[in-house]
Design a protein around this motif. Structure first.
Motif, PDB file in Angstrom:
ATOM      1  N   THR A 184       0.660  -0.698   0.490  1.00  0.00           N
ATOM      2  CA  THR A 184      -0.080   0.115   0.039  1.00  0.00           C
ATOM      3  C   THR A 184       0.838   1.430   0.162  1.00  0.00           C
ATOM      4  O   THR A 184       0.466   2.175  -0.126  1.00  0.00           O
ATOM      5  CB  THR A 184      -1.204   0.068   1.206  1.00  0.00           C
ATOM      6  OG1 THR A 184      -0.233   0.012   2.871  1.00  0.00           O
ATOM      7  CG2 THR A 184      -1.967  -1.172   1.380  1.00  0.00           C
ATOM      8  N   GLU A 185       2.152   0.970   0.753  1.00  0.00           N
ATOM      9  CA  GLU A 185       3.021   2.494   0.509  1.00  0.00           C
ATOM     10  C   GLU A 185       3.438   3.157  -1.679  1.00  0.00           C
ATOM     11  O   GLU A 185       3.634   3.973  -2.108  1.00  0.00           O
ATOM     12  CB  GLU A 185       4.607   2.759   0.697  1.00  0.00           C
ATOM     13  CG  GLU A 185       5.332   0.559  -0.154  1.00  0.00           C
ATOM     14  CD  GLU A 185       4.926  -0.333   0.900  1.00  0.00           C
ATOM     15  OE1 GLU A 185       6.130  -1.288   0.544  1.00  0.00           O
ATOM     16  OE2 GLU A 185       3.959  -0.747   1.395  1.00  0.00           O
ATOM     17  N   LEU A 186       2.978   2.010  -2.328  1.00  0.00           N
ATOM     18  CA  LEU A 186       2.935   2.055  -3.567  1.00  0.00           C
ATOM     19  C   LEU A 186       1.607   2.499  -4.071  1.00  0.00           C
ATOM     20  O   LEU A 186       0.601   2.175  -3.981  1.00  0.00           O
ATOM     21  CB  LEU A 186       3.500   0.860  -4.757  1.00  0.00           C
ATOM     22  CG  LEU A 186       4.803   0.420  -3.994  1.00  0.00           C
ATOM     23  CD1 LEU A 186       5.052  -1.044  -5.057  1.00  0.00           C
ATOM     24  CD2 LEU A 186       6.075   1.254  -4.082  1.00  0.00           C
ATOM     25  N   SER A 187       1.839   3.951  -5.210  1.00  0.00           N
ATOM     26  CA  SER A 187       1.690   3.917  -5.557  1.00  0.00           C
ATOM     27  C   SER A 187       1.008   3.343  -7.088  1.00  0.00           C
ATOM     28  O   SER A 187       2.229   3.556  -7.563  1.00  0.00           O
ATOM     29  CB  SER A 187       0.663   5.647  -6.200  1.00  0.00           C
ATOM     30  OG  SER A 187       0.397   6.647  -4.465  1.00  0.00           O
ATOM     31  N   GLU A 210      -1.891  11.417   8.847  1.00  0.00           N
ATOM     32  CA  GLU A 210      -2.788  10.792   8.133  1.00  0.00           C
ATOM     33  C   GLU A 210      -2.119   9.828   8.123  1.00  0.00           C
ATOM     34  O   GLU A 210      -2.307   8.224   7.172  1.00  0.00           O
ATOM     35  CB  GLU A 210      -3.570  10.667   7.728  1.00  0.00           C
ATOM     36  CG  GLU A 210      -4.686  12.027   8.558  1.00  0.00           C
ATOM     37  CD  GLU A 210      -6.188  12.371   7.238  1.00  0.00           C
ATOM     38  OE1 GLU A 210      -6.058  11.895   6.407  1.00  0.00           O
ATOM     39  OE2 GLU A 210      -7.030  12.507   7.858  1.00  0.00           O
ATOM     40  N   ASP A 211      -0.553   9.694   8.301  1.00  0.00           N
ATOM     41  CA  ASP A 211       0.411   9.097   7.284  1.00  0.00           C
ATOM     42  C   ASP A 211       0.278   7.782   7.848  1.00  0.00           C
ATOM     43  O   ASP A 211       0.894   7.427   9.026  1.00  0.00           O
ATOM     44  CB  ASP A 211       1.858   9.558   7.109  1.00  0.00           C
ATOM     45  CG  ASP A 211       2.579   8.842   6.352  1.00  0.00           C
ATOM     46  OD1 ASP A 211       2.719   7.364   6.277  1.00  0.00           O
ATOM     47  OD2 ASP A 211       3.685   9.114   6.017  1.00  0.00           O
ATOM     48  N   ALA A 246       0.042   1.314  16.476  1.00  0.00           N
ATOM     49  CA  ALA A 246      -0.201   0.190  15.323  1.00  0.00           C
ATOM     50  C   ALA A 246      -2.033   0.632  14.277  1.00  0.00           C
ATOM     51  O   ALA A 246      -2.127  -0.141  14.021  1.00  0.00           O
ATOM     52  CB  ALA A 246       0.016  -1.110  15.657  1.00  0.00           C
ATOM     53  N   ARG A 247      -2.939   0.657  16.189  1.00  0.00           N
ATOM     54  CA  ARG A 247      -4.177  -0.023  15.732  1.00  0.00           C
ATOM     55  C   ARG A 247      -4.340   1.699  15.002  1.00  0.00           C
ATOM     56  O   ARG A 247      -5.295   2.014  14.291  1.00  0.00           O
ATOM     57  CB  ARG A 247      -4.266   0.883  17.358  1.00  0.00           C
ATOM     58  CG  ARG A 247      -4.670  -0.732  17.797  1.00  0.00           C
ATOM     59  CD  ARG A 247      -4.404  -1.015  19.533  1.00  0.00           C
ATOM     60  NE  ARG A 247      -5.078  -2.137  19.965  1.00  0.00           N
ATOM     61  CZ  ARG A 247      -5.071  -1.975  21.626  1.00  0.00           C
ATOM     62  NH1 ARG A 247      -4.257  -1.099  22.633  1.00  0.00           N
ATOM     63  NH2 ARG A 247      -5.147  -3.320  22.232  1.00  0.00           N
ATOM     64  N   ASP A 291      -6.746   1.655  11.694  1.00  0.00           N
ATOM     65  CA  ASP A 291      -7.792   3.153  11.367  1.00  0.00           C
ATOM     66  C   ASP A 291      -7.716   3.648   9.907  1.00  0.00           C
ATOM     67  O   ASP A 291      -8.433   3.730   9.302  1.00  0.00           O
ATOM     68  CB  ASP A 291      -7.629   3.560  13.029  1.00  0.00           C
ATOM     69  CG  ASP A 291      -7.919   3.133  13.774  1.00  0.00           C
ATOM     70  OD1 ASP A 291      -9.457   2.024  13.704  1.00  0.00           O
ATOM     71  OD2 ASP A 291      -8.137   3.458  14.746  1.00  0.00           O
ATOM     72  N   LEU A 292      -6.499   4.427   9.883  1.00  0.00           N
ATOM     73  CA  LEU A 292      -6.253   4.775   8.560  1.00  0.00           C
ATOM     74  C   LEU A 292      -6.318   4.053   7.713  1.00  0.00           C
ATOM     75  O   LEU A 292      -6.780   4.503   6.668  1.00  0.00           O
ATOM     76  CB  LEU A 292      -4.946   5.597   9.125  1.00  0.00           C
ATOM     77  CG  LEU A 292      -4.474   6.666   9.745  1.00  0.00           C
ATOM     78  CD1 LEU A 292      -2.956   6.839   9.651  1.00  0.00           C
ATOM     79  CD2 LEU A 292      -5.725   8.160   9.344  1.00  0.00           C
ATOM     80  N   ALA A 293      -5.496   3.042   7.721  1.00  0.00           N
ATOM     81  CA  ALA A 293      -5.177   2.081   6.257  1.00  0.00           C
ATOM     82  C   ALA A 293      -5.399   0.630   6.933  1.00  0.00           C
ATOM     83  O   ALA A 293      -4.664  -0.444   6.726  1.00  0.00           O
ATOM     84  CB  ALA A 293      -3.755   1.931   5.800  1.00  0.00           C
ATOM     85  N   PRO A 294      -6.667   0.207   6.946  1.00  0.00           N
ATOM     86  CA  PRO A 294      -6.878  -0.917   7.798  1.00  0.00           C
ATOM     87  C   PRO A 294      -6.483  -2.259   6.627  1.00  0.00           C
ATOM     88  O   PRO A 294      -6.630  -3.167   6.607  1.00  0.00           O
ATOM     89  CB  PRO A 294      -8.441  -0.839   7.329  1.00  0.00           C
ATOM     90  CG  PRO A 294      -9.307   0.402   6.621  1.00  0.00           C
ATOM     91  CD  PRO A 294      -7.948   1.012   6.651  1.00  0.00           C
TER      92      PRO A 294
END
Length: 541
Positions: free
Chosen positions: A170-173, A310-311, A347-348, A352-355
């Motif tokens: 998910t760190e890749l676009s 939000e990172d 971690a939680r 929350d930001l990226a489930p």
């Protein structure tokens, strides 16, 4: 009537000359003639005559009996020319005044002015309010090498498999063929890398040649050839295996993208590092748990989160730093409990930001493990593995946790698969193999694995060298290893039993290691009450 973005014929011809003379236009002489032919025919108003038959006979030297239904040469070369043009406009052609493209499903080129965004115009909202994160990569599609007319959708399917695999990180676009033709859009998206190459197919084998190109410089940073036999599972299984191998080689921890990006990171300027550079610095640290980098990494990640709360990726990495401060901080103490709580909270927050981020669940798994919630740790690792089967660090951690609990039937296949898929994994996971051989009395094999463990300021590699060497009668090597342990943690002998229990090591296995450490000269008495950790009881969600 021509649109306002339609260039004059003179401008198109100037652009054609610019393209064919460029070193970044990596087309064959035949495809250069192909481009010149279709451009001139279109400018002359004869675009209706640009058909496969005309191209084959006028450009490729085919005879009058050419049948495009039998010979797919024009379709194949048009695909190659289309992708070569796309690559050119992502490199040296980014600021050229005219864009020449070949829409899919047609051989008739299109010409538009390459109009930069007007000065002062507003960028997209996210770019104006948030630091750019991660890495962007364009996969415009792979070329079909040879005649693949019997497999008309094979290469498109392979491209989709690669794109789908990359998006699991998910760190890749990741951008695919649907966006690659929109040159203005891809420029706006600031693409970092272009992934290109070709596929081959025979009755016995499927293969892909893959190249990673840095868009900014046009340099080829990495390339490899991947091949799989077409066996019982058929072509579909071979295609899936090759796509997975490509994705792992590129995107997994310490893969080609990490290597390409890591040179940008300067630890001396931790507070000013970008979010992606801070994450890269964390990966560098996590390779050997270099204690000299730990505080620098923490500051860099905290600064990144302060700039962008939000990172999720930075939150998950910072969670793991706090877990490391807890688990590598010497004896478990009440002071370490704060690191454990911060690891859980971060971690939680990342989840929350990226489930759907495997990295977030991986971080929570590590925090749970050292909070005493073994079941919760395994559960989070399984979630992470399901979200991204190609991340070998997740696979290795799962194997490592089974190993310390002496669950060998689960541990060893997972560790072997992880290292087979990614030989560049950190050596710390070798502890699982060392424990396995030690538990079964294979002390020479245990020592061989322990010698491979290269971690900075962490006792466990030296612990296994000492325990294995003394069982082989190698007193001198065992003594050196004991000295290395006490150099790192002078009091380790007094809390070793508590430490191994806190790390969820199987009691019988821990007892065997402690006995060997005692024989090697390291006292291995029970931990005192003063060194006991404050228990953490995370609230399960």
């Amino acid at each position: 009537m021509k649109g306002i973005d339609t260039p004059e014929p003179t401008a198109v011809r100037d652009q054609l000359e610019r393209i064919v003379a460029s070193a970044d236009f990596e087309a064959s002489n035949r495809n250069r003639r192909f481009l010149e032919y279709i451009v001139e025919e279109t400018l002359a108003g004869r675009q209706d005559l640009i058909k496969a038959y005309a191209i084959a006979t006028c450009v490729f030297g085919r005879g009058a009996d050419f049948d495009p239904q039998v010979d797919s040469i024009v379709r194949i070369e048009a695909g190659r020319l289309r992708r070569t043009l796309e690559r050119y406009y992502l490199t040296s052609g980014r600021v050229d005044p005219v864009v020449i493209s070949i829409p899919k499903g047609s051989y008739v080129p299109e010409f538009v002015r390459n109009v930069p965004r007007a000065a002062g115009s507003a960028p997209a909202a996210p770019a104006a309010t948030r630091e750019r994160r991660g890495v962007s990569i364009l996969v415009p599609g792979f070329e079909e090498e040879g005649d693949q007319s019997l497999y008309p959708n094979l290469t498109r399917g392979f491209t989709r498999h690669v794109i789908a695999g990359l998006t699991r990180f998910t760190e890749l676009s990741v951008f695919g063929p649907g966006t690659s033709a929109l040159q203005g859009e891809t420029a706006e998206r600031d693409i970092d890398y272009l992934l290109t190459g070709g596929t081959t197919i025979s009755p016995l084998q499927f293969g892909a040649e893959v190249l990673l190109v840095e868009v900014r410089t046009g340099r080829c940073l990495w390339g490899d050839v991947f091949e799989r036999a077409v066996e019982t599972g058929g072509l579909a299984e071979a295609l899936t295996e090759v796509a997975g191998a490509v994705v792992r080689a590129l995107a997994q921890p310490y893969g080609a993208i990490f290597v390409a990006r890591s040179r940008e990171v300067d630890p001396a300027n931790a507070g000013a590092l970008s979010s992606s550079a801070s994450v890269l610095l964390f990966r560098r640290y996590a390779r050997t748990f270099d204690r000299s980098l730990q505080e620098t990494v923490r500051r860099a990640l905290e600064a990144a989160i302060q700039r962008d709360p939000e990172d999720a990726e930075a939150c998950s990495c910072l969670s793991q730093v706090h877990t490391d401060m807890l688990r590598f901080g010497g004896a478990p103490t009440p002071a370490g409990a704060d690191h454990g709580r911060q690891a859980l909270d971060l971690a939680r927050r990342a989840i929350d930001l990226a489930p759907n981020s495997s990295r977030s669940h991986h971080a929570l798994s590590r925090a749970y493990w050292f909070a005493g919630d073994v079941a919760g740790s395994f559960e989070e690792l399984q979630i992470a593995r399901a979200l991204n089967p190609n991340d070998t660090a997740i696979l290795a951690d799962l194997g490592q946790q089974h190993a310390v609990m002496a669950q060998w039937d689960e541990a060893i296949p997972l560790l072997e698969t992880a290292y087979a898929r990614n030989p560049g994994l950190p050596s710390s996971y070798r502890i699982g193999f060392a424990l396995f051989h030690f538990a079964h009395g294979r002390f020479a094999e245990a020592l061989a694995e322990a010698r491979k463990i290269d971690v900075s300021g962490v006792v466990y590699g030296a612990v296994m060298v000492a325990a294995s060497a003394i069982r082989l009668g190698l007193d001198t090597e065992a003594g050196r290893a004991v000295h290395a342990v006490t150099e790192i943690d002078p009091d380790y002998g007094r809390h070793a039993a508590l430490d191994l229990a806190w790390r969820n090591v199987d009691p019988a296995l821990a007892a065997a290691v402690l006995e060997a450490l005692g024989d090697a000269g390291l006292p291995a008495g029970p931990g005192s009450a003063a060194t006991r950790a404050v228990p953490l009881r995370p609230v399960r969600r």
